[in-house]
Design a protein around this motif. Structure first.
Motif, PDB file in Angstrom:
ATOM      1  N   ARG A  78     -37.268 -32.440  20.974  1.00  0.00           N
ATOM      2  CA  ARG A  78     -35.878 -33.208  20.478  1.00  0.00           C
ATOM      3  C   ARG A  78     -36.128 -34.737  21.221  1.00  0.00           C
ATOM      4  O   ARG A  78     -35.724 -35.570  20.684  1.00  0.00           O
ATOM      5  N   LEU A  79     -36.475 -34.509  22.451  1.00  0.00           N
ATOM      6  CA  LEU A  79     -36.621 -35.625  23.291  1.00  0.00           C
ATOM      7  C   LEU A  79     -37.643 -36.868  22.606  1.00  0.00           C
ATOM      8  O   LEU A  79     -37.227 -37.921  22.575  1.00  0.00           O
ATOM      9  N   ARG A  95     -36.595 -40.412  20.996  1.00  0.00           N
ATOM     10  CA  ARG A  95     -37.488 -41.693  21.799  1.00  0.00           C
ATOM     11  C   ARG A  95     -37.926 -42.564  20.705  1.00  0.00           C
ATOM     12  O   ARG A  95     -38.297 -43.466  20.910  1.00  0.00           O
ATOM     13  N   VAL A  96     -38.221 -42.119  19.542  1.00  0.00           N
ATOM     14  CA  VAL A  96     -38.613 -43.064  18.666  1.00  0.00           C
ATOM     15  C   VAL A  96     -37.863 -44.145  18.485  1.00  0.00           C
ATOM     16  O   VAL A  96     -38.240 -45.134  18.225  1.00  0.00           O
ATOM     17  N   LYS A  97     -36.555 -43.973  18.312  1.00  0.00           N
ATOM     18  CA  LYS A  97     -35.440 -45.029  18.119  1.00  0.00           C
ATOM     19  C   LYS A  97     -34.963 -45.810  19.555  1.00  0.00           C
ATOM     20  O   LYS A  97     -34.583 -46.606  19.546  1.00  0.00           O
ATOM     21  N   ASN A  98     -35.296 -44.728  20.400  1.00  0.00           N
ATOM     22  CA  ASN A  98     -34.508 -45.324  21.923  1.00  0.00           C
ATOM     23  C   ASN A  98     -35.797 -44.762  22.879  1.00  0.00           C
ATOM     24  O   ASN A  98     -35.377 -43.656  23.584  1.00  0.00           O
ATOM     25  N   PRO A  99     -36.757 -45.394  23.143  1.00  0.00           N
ATOM     26  CA  PRO A  99     -37.752 -45.125  24.144  1.00  0.00           C
ATOM     27  C   PRO A  99     -37.225 -44.760  25.670  1.00  0.00           C
ATOM     28  O   PRO A  99     -37.885 -44.380  26.581  1.00  0.00           O
TER      29      PRO A  99
END
Length: 171
Positions: free
Chosen positions: A9-10, A14-18
């Motif tokens: 899920r992380l 992280r794709v949108k918010n690294p």
């Protein structure tokens, strides 16, 4: 040992918010009961939420924020074992905050004012309390309480539950 569901899920988020981080929020007292061989005090990536507050004398028994990626593997294993043996001992937070910023945000939410003017400690690190908070706060209270937390995961009555930022934003 890891939580593949949370790590997956992380990675998705992280794709949108690294900048997102995975943190465990651990009830210090329950953790001590089941993990006496893996203390939290002095470990890198751990911070007592009550440290430096009026309840500093309870810091070891109160909630601890653990940056899951910064703590040594044996401590990760101990936290996961604590969660398995005492599901109310551990909740998981995904947020774009480092450990210090998250601990500070959580400190600001511990004390609540009651209608009669008294102050009470809000045990939001207990999943039973957290579920009530997510359900019963109005939209502005929910938005304020969850702050920058993107998702908060926990076990409740044998099921995995999460409260997402979108839940706070949608009400």
């Amino acid at each position: 040992m890891s939580r593949p569901d949370l790590l997956l899920r992380l990675a998705e988020l992280r794709v949108k918010n690294p900048a997102l981080r995975l943190h465990a929020l651990v009830d210090g007292l329950l953790y001590q009961e089941c993990q006496q061989d893996a203390p939290l005090l002095g470990e890198p990536g751990t911070m007592a939420v009550l440290a430096g507050t009026i309840d500093d004398h309870l810091f070891d028994a109160g909630p601890w924020v653990i940056d899951y990626e910064l703590v040594p593997p044996p401590l990760r294993t101990a936290v996961l074992c604590a969660e398995k043996s005492m599901p109310t001992a551990v909740t998981w937070i995904i947020a774009p905050l480092d450990i210090e910023a998250l601990a500070e945000m959580l400190r600001a939410r511990i004390d609540v004012s009651l209608p009669d003017g008294q102050t009470a400690m809000l045990r939001f690190w207990d999943p039973r309390t957290l579920a009530i908070i997510g359900r019963d706060l109005d939209a502005s209270q929910r938005h304020e309480f969850f702050g920058e937390i993107v998702e908060w995961h926990f076990a409740l009555d044998g099921r995995h539950v999460h409260i997402a930022r979108r839940h706070a934003d949608a009400h």
